[in-house]
Design an enzyme around this catalytic site. Structure first.
Site, PDB file in Angstrom:
ATOM      1  N   ASP A 226      -9.141  34.377 -35.291  1.00  0.00           N
ATOM      2  CA  ASP A 226      -8.852  33.030 -34.818  1.00  0.00           C
ATOM      3  C   ASP A 226      -8.028  33.115 -33.526  1.00  0.00           C
ATOM      4  O   ASP A 226      -8.363  33.902 -32.642  1.00  0.00           O
ATOM      5  CB  ASP A 226      -8.135  32.232 -35.924  1.00  0.00           C
ATOM      6  CG  ASP A 226      -8.138  30.730 -35.684  1.00  0.00           C
ATOM      7  OD1 ASP A 226      -9.123  30.069 -36.044  1.00  0.00           O
ATOM      8  OD2 ASP A 226      -7.148  30.218 -35.125  1.00  0.00           O
ATOM      9  N   TYR A 371      -4.128  23.943 -29.087  1.00  0.00           N
ATOM     10  CA  TYR A 371      -5.521  23.676 -28.703  1.00  0.00           C
ATOM     11  C   TYR A 371      -5.593  22.983 -27.352  1.00  0.00           C
ATOM     12  O   TYR A 371      -6.435  23.327 -26.514  1.00  0.00           O
ATOM     13  CB  TYR A 371      -6.206  22.824 -29.782  1.00  0.00           C
ATOM     14  CG  TYR A 371      -6.559  23.608 -31.014  1.00  0.00           C
ATOM     15  CD1 TYR A 371      -7.844  24.083 -31.223  1.00  0.00           C
ATOM     16  CD2 TYR A 371      -5.590  23.897 -31.970  1.00  0.00           C
ATOM     17  CE1 TYR A 371      -8.173  24.822 -32.352  1.00  0.00           C
ATOM     18  CE2 TYR A 371      -5.898  24.637 -33.109  1.00  0.00           C
ATOM     19  CZ  TYR A 371      -7.192  25.096 -33.288  1.00  0.00           C
ATOM     20  OH  TYR A 371      -7.500  25.842 -34.404  1.00  0.00           O
ATOM     21  N   HIS A 425     -13.400  33.294 -42.787  1.00  0.00           N
ATOM     22  CA  HIS A 425     -12.501  33.169 -41.644  1.00  0.00           C
ATOM     23  C   HIS A 425     -11.111  33.751 -41.901  1.00  0.00           C
ATOM     24  O   HIS A 425     -10.522  34.359 -41.011  1.00  0.00           O
ATOM     25  CB  HIS A 425     -12.391  31.688 -41.279  1.00  0.00           C
ATOM     26  CG  HIS A 425     -11.644  31.423 -40.025  1.00  0.00           C
ATOM     27  ND1 HIS A 425     -12.147  31.730 -38.776  1.00  0.00           N
ATOM     28  CD2 HIS A 425     -10.412  30.893 -39.806  1.00  0.00           C
ATOM     29  CE1 HIS A 425     -11.266  31.381 -37.845  1.00  0.00           C
ATOM     30  NE2 HIS A 425     -10.208  30.871 -38.440  1.00  0.00           N
TER      31      HIS A 425
END
Length: 449
Positions: A226, A371, A425
Site C-alpha cells: 500500500d 491521499y 492486501h
C-alpha cells in the site's frame, strides 16, 4: 481485430517513448519542515525517546457512551456487503467492542515491543524497534524497515515481527535474522500530523531515511505494501546506495502498462504474460475491481477533512469505514457474505485494535489527507527507475495484479517475483508466515555470493 492491435501498439509505443525519455537517475533528497510556524533557527533535537502506549478510564467511558448512542440504518434485503458494510453485522461488531473487547489488555500487548519517538523535520515520529532476542555466534542482524499503509498501522506487523527477529523459536533457520523497525507514517497513530500542506510519500521517504540514519544504519532492507510500497520505492529512488534491497507486496506501475491490456486477449504470450497473469487479470478484473473499490480514494484525494469530521466523531462510522476495507480488500468474494468474511481471516481483537489506533489518536482525518497530498505525484515519480535489488510477493487477492513483465520495466533489478498461493492486501496481518518466507527468500537471493 488487427486494426485494434495495430492502433493499441502504436499508442503504447508513443506513451512509452514519452514517459521514458529524460528519466532522472534518482529522486532529489531535498529537505522539509512540517511543524507549526516557521522553522526554528536552533538545531533540531535528535534524541530518541522511549514511548509507551497508554489508556485511561475516561477514554474507555467516552468510547462506550458513543457506541451506546449509535444510530444505524437497516440494510436492504439480501444486500450482504454489496452496498458497503452491512449494518446487521456491524451490530455484532459494536456489541463485542462495547462489552467484550479489552482495550487495556490490547495496550499491554502493544507495549510488548519497544516504542520510541524522535523529532524529524518538525514532527514527532513514532516507531517500533525490535532487536533479535538472540543471535548465532559471530552474526549481526539485518536491519529491515517495514512501512504500513491505509487503513492499516504499525500493528499489521506484530505477527510477522517474531518470525523475522526470532526465527529459531518459530521453526525457521537462523540464516537470516532481522532487526525490525516499523514507523508510523506522519499523521497516523502516534506519529504527529503535519501542520502544513504537501507532506507526501516522497517527504515521508526522506523522513524515514533520516530515521534509519539516526538509528545508526547506513545500509538496510526496506519492505512495504500500500502506501508503504510507494514510500519504500521512493527511498530506493532517493538513496539507492543505502538500500540493500527492496521487498514489496504491492507495486504501483502506471505509465504505459494499462494500454497493453487492450492486447491481452490476442497476444498475451507475446507481451510476456503468463497463464497465471491471465487468470488474475481477466476478464478485465484489473479494471473492474479497482474501480469498484476506489470510491474512498476520490473522496480522500479531494476533500478528506469533510468525511473526516464524521468518522472522527463516531466510533461506529469509523469501524464500518475501516473494516469494510479489511473485508473486500482481503478477498473480493467476501462481499457475497453477510458478515463480509472478516472473521475468516482476522480476529475481532486484531481488527478493533487497528481501529482503536485511529480512534484514540484522532488520526483518521490526517491519515486521509495523505491521499490529497499524493494526488498527481504518482506519475511524476513513476518515471524514475529503481536501481536496487527488488522482490515482489504477488498475492492473488491484491486489489490489482501486476505481472512480472510490468514490474521489470520500473524495477529492472527484480531478483524475486513470487505468485503467492493465497492472501490479499493486508498480507503481513493475514498471512505473516507466507510473507516472512518470501522476504527471507528475497534476502537470500540478494546476498548470494
Amino acid at each position: 481485430m488487427w486494426l485494434e492491435i495495430l492502433l493499441a501498439s502504436v499508442l503504447a509505443f508513443v506513451v512509452y517513448w514519452f514517459v521514458s525519455r529524460d528519466k532522472e537517475e534518482t529522486l532529489p533528497l531535498e529537505d522539509g519542515w512540517w511543524g507549526p510556524g516557521a522553522r526554528p533557527t536552533a538545531p533540531e533535537d535528535e534524541s530518541i525517546r522511549p514511548f509507551k502506549v497508554e489508556t485511561s478510564d475516561e477514554e474507555i467511558k467516552d468510547l462506550h457512551r458513543r457506541i451506546d448512542g449509535t444510530r444505524l440504518t437497516p440494510p436492504l434485503e439480501d444486500s450482504r456487503f454489496h452496498y458497503g458494510f452491512n449494518s446487521n453485522y456491524l451490530k455484532k461488531i459494536l456489541s463485542y467492542w462495547r462489552n467484550e473487547f479489552d482495550w487495556g489488555k490490547q495496550v499491554e500487548m502493544l507495549n510488548r515491543y519497544p516504542h520510541f519517538k524522535t523529532r524529524i523535520e518538525g514532527l514527532d515520529i513514532h516507531f517500533v524497534h525490535v532487536k533479535p532476542p538472540q543471535l548465532p555466534p559471530g552474526r549481526t542482524p539485518k536491519p529491515l524497515l517495514m512501512v504500513h499503509g491505509w487503513p492499516g498501522s504499525f500493528y499489521e506487523f506484530y505477527k510477522i515481527i517474531p518470525l523475522l527477529t526470532d526465527p529459531a523459536n518459530h521453526g525457521l533457520s537462523e540464516e537470516h535474522v532481522f532487526e525490525v523497525i516499523c514507523p508510523s507514517i506522519p499523521g497516523y497513530a502516534f506519529s504527529e500530523a503535519a501542520s502544513k500542506k504537501g507532506l507526501n510519500s516522497v517527504a515521508t521517504a526522506r523522513i524515514f531515511y533520516k530515521l534509519m540514519l539516526r538509528l545508526g544504519f547506513r545500509e538496510f532492507y526496506i519492505q512495504g505494501g500500500d502506501w508503504g510500497a510507494l514510500i519504500c520505492t521512493h527511498m530506493a529512488q532517493m538513496v539507492p546506495s543505502h538500500v540493500k534491497g527492496l521487498h514489496l507486496n504491492m507495486a504501483f506501475i502506471l505509465n504505459g502498462c494499462i494500454l497493453t491490456l487492450f492486447l491481452v486477449r490476442h497476444c498475451a504470450r507475446l507481451l510476456g504474460f503468463t497463464q497465471r497473469d491471465m487468470e488474475l487479470m481477466l476478464p478485465f478484473k484489473i479494471f473492474y475491481r479497482p474501480l469498484r473499490e476506489s470510491g474512498y480514494m476520490h473522496i480522500q484525494s479531494t476533500k478528506p477533512d469533510t468525511v473526516g469530521c464524521a468518522l472522527n466523531d463516531s466510533p461506529a462510522g469509523l469501524a464500518a469505514y475501516i473494516l469494510e476495507k479489511f473485508s473486500t480488500w482481503t478477498d473480493s468474494e467476501f462481499q457475497q457474505l453477510e458478515d463480509g468474511g472478516l472473521e475468516r481471516k482476522f480476529s475481532l481483537d486484531d481488527l478493533l485494535t487497528n481501529v482503536m489506533l485511529y480512534w484514540t489518536t484522532g488520526a483518521i482525518t490526517s491519515s486521509q489527507r495523505f491521499y490529497k497530498e499524493n494526488r498527481g505525484q504518482l506519475f511524476k515519480q513513476d518515471r524514475v527507475k529503481v536501481s536496487v535489488p527488488t522482490g515482489l510477493a504477488a498475492f492473488p487477492c491484491e486489489l490489482m495484479h501486476v505481472p512480472e513483465r510490468w514490474v521489470k520495466g520500473k524495477y529492472p533489478r527484480l531478483v524475486s517475483y513470487s505468485y503467492m498461493p493465497r492472501g490479499g492486501h493486508f498480507a503481513a496481518l493475514e498471512e505473516p508466515e507466507l510473507l516472512a518466507q518470501d522476504i527471507r527468500k528475497f534476502v537470500g537471493l540478494v546476498e548470494l555470493p
